[in-house]
Scaffold this active site. Sequence first.
Site, PDB file in Angstrom:
ATOM      1  N   ARG A 177     -26.154  29.604  16.162  1.00  0.00           N
ATOM      2  CA  ARG A 177     -27.566  29.260  16.309  1.00  0.00           C
ATOM      3  C   ARG A 177     -27.937  28.117  15.372  1.00  0.00           C
ATOM      4  O   ARG A 177     -28.887  27.377  15.621  1.00  0.00           O
ATOM      5  CB  ARG A 177     -28.451  30.484  16.029  1.00  0.00           C
ATOM      6  CG  ARG A 177     -29.948  30.195  16.159  1.00  0.00           C
ATOM      7  CD  ARG A 177     -30.777  31.478  16.202  1.00  0.00           C
ATOM      8  NE  ARG A 177     -30.518  32.324  15.053  1.00  0.00           N
ATOM      9  CZ  ARG A 177     -31.103  32.166  13.842  1.00  0.00           C
ATOM     10  NH1 ARG A 177     -31.966  31.185  13.641  1.00  0.00           N
ATOM     11  NH2 ARG A 177     -30.833  32.987  12.862  1.00  0.00           N
ATOM     12  N   TYR A 232     -43.670  13.529  33.723  1.00  0.00           N
ATOM     13  CA  TYR A 232     -43.006  14.560  34.509  1.00  0.00           C
ATOM     14  C   TYR A 232     -43.937  15.773  34.672  1.00  0.00           C
ATOM     15  O   TYR A 232     -44.672  16.124  33.751  1.00  0.00           O
ATOM     16  CB  TYR A 232     -41.702  14.958  33.804  1.00  0.00           C
ATOM     17  CG  TYR A 232     -41.097  16.240  34.287  1.00  0.00           C
ATOM     18  CD1 TYR A 232     -40.684  16.385  35.611  1.00  0.00           C
ATOM     19  CD2 TYR A 232     -40.939  17.319  33.423  1.00  0.00           C
ATOM     20  CE1 TYR A 232     -40.141  17.574  36.058  1.00  0.00           C
ATOM     21  CE2 TYR A 232     -40.385  18.511  33.859  1.00  0.00           C
ATOM     22  CZ  TYR A 232     -39.997  18.641  35.181  1.00  0.00           C
ATOM     23  OH  TYR A 232     -39.456  19.806  35.621  1.00  0.00           O
ATOM     24  N   ASP A 276     -40.208   9.771  26.005  1.00  0.00           N
ATOM     25  CA  ASP A 276     -39.302  10.407  26.960  1.00  0.00           C
ATOM     26  C   ASP A 276     -38.537   9.288  27.668  1.00  0.00           C
ATOM     27  O   ASP A 276     -39.103   8.518  28.439  1.00  0.00           O
ATOM     28  CB  ASP A 276     -40.096  11.238  27.974  1.00  0.00           C
ATOM     29  CG  ASP A 276     -39.193  12.014  28.931  1.00  0.00           C
ATOM     30  OD1 ASP A 276     -38.047  11.589  29.170  1.00  0.00           O
ATOM     31  OD2 ASP A 276     -39.641  13.048  29.470  1.00  0.00           O
ATOM     32  N   LYS A 294     -30.028  15.218  33.246  1.00  0.00           N
ATOM     33  CA  LYS A 294     -30.022  14.070  34.131  1.00  0.00           C
ATOM     34  C   LYS A 294     -28.806  13.177  33.871  1.00  0.00           C
ATOM     35  O   LYS A 294     -27.690  13.635  33.968  1.00  0.00           O
ATOM     36  CB  LYS A 294     -31.345  13.318  33.978  1.00  0.00           C
ATOM     37  CG  LYS A 294     -32.593  14.214  34.050  1.00  0.00           C
ATOM     38  CD  LYS A 294     -32.650  15.076  35.311  1.00  0.00           C
ATOM     39  CE  LYS A 294     -33.973  15.785  35.511  1.00  0.00           C
ATOM     40  NZ  LYS A 294     -34.241  16.907  34.598  1.00  0.00           N
TER      41      LYS A 294
END
Length: 416
Positions: A69, A122, A205, A230
């Site tokens: 983690r 988005y 972004d 992506k």
Amino acid sequence: MDNRYFHPESLMMSHGYKPALSEGAIKCPIFQTSTFVFNSAEEGKAFFEVAYGQREKGPNEELGLIYSRLNNPDLQILEERLCLWDGADECAVFESGMSAISTVMLEFLRPGDILLYSKPVYGGTDHFINKVLPQYGIKGIGFTNTQSSEEIIMEMKTKGLGQKLKMVYVETPANPTNALFDLDECRKIADAFSNEENDIVVCVDNTYMGPLWQHPLKLGADLVVYSATKYIGGHSDLIAGAVLGRSKHMKRVRTLRTFLGNMAGPWTGWLLMRSLETLKVRMTQQAENAEQVANFLLNHPKVEKVYYLGHLEAGTKQHAIFKKQLFSAGAMLSFDIKGGKKEAFTFLNHLKLIKLAVSLGSTESLAEHPATMTHSDVSAEDKETMGISERLIRLSIGVEHYSDIIWDISQALENC
């Protein structure tokens, strides 16, 4: 040889990995483990001191492995390689793009703060800004690329909102219209209200351009976020996100990621490392294909308008931003089909090679209907203002032969 500067695409094969530590394996193995063994109690103490920010890492000290983690070899090596493209100090990989975006916003925004964001963004980001953040007393104020920095600054001052501004969030090129935003102008807005007590963060972004075609950190941004699903992943077989930036901001992002527990796992990290090796090859081919497709659509009798960065008119503000900020027109384009939703759906339903699916940046070409799919939750007013109409179709161009992509688009248009 030792002093040679290697390009990022060359370093994607080996940077950050020491085969001698993994039985000589030429590729980094998948470290499918939850925890790591300390050589001594003193070593464990030292590792935790650095991990929890109780002290800074020493000049020659390597951050020790503790627990997946906190850190894992697959993620650490991946994050080091991603930094090479963007010129970042540090990178943090997340389990999704929205996980990366939401973590950044939750870290740098508090109740009563204002987030200034570009429109459109988005659909998931739009929902988080306008439906989730208000529940925490955080207000989002949108701006378009038709507004100058001077106009936005004046509006914020007139309304007395400048001291509440904490972040300028920009998606450029914008999804799904390819609208461009000048990052110099966005930096000016942040700087106009920043002071020693109020460090306004500019976050970009960069998903549409991937790490290859635009480098926001070199253009004034503090942080850059990606849906690594992506182009970075690029094979439609994983979900991931990434945040990159300067150490002073990334320390905060990493700390919150540790306690939210939304880092990617080792298997995802390994897949992303594999994908980075072909990133430039894939994206280069996709961009070449997109240019051919856009040129075909430009003069088609059933196409009303094409939204493609390679078609921007010289002398316009958008073209000037393109020349200043981008290295390519990219592989994303949208177009307005003549008619409306009926014609758009007919086109989508008749595609044979191109897949009708959301997401983008993968090896296969994809098509979708933003108004009723990825951006269905955007307000009707914003859709109209930003040109997300029912006749708009978004295409993500893949690596297939461009003539086959064009044939498929052509035969689908014939049915409309």
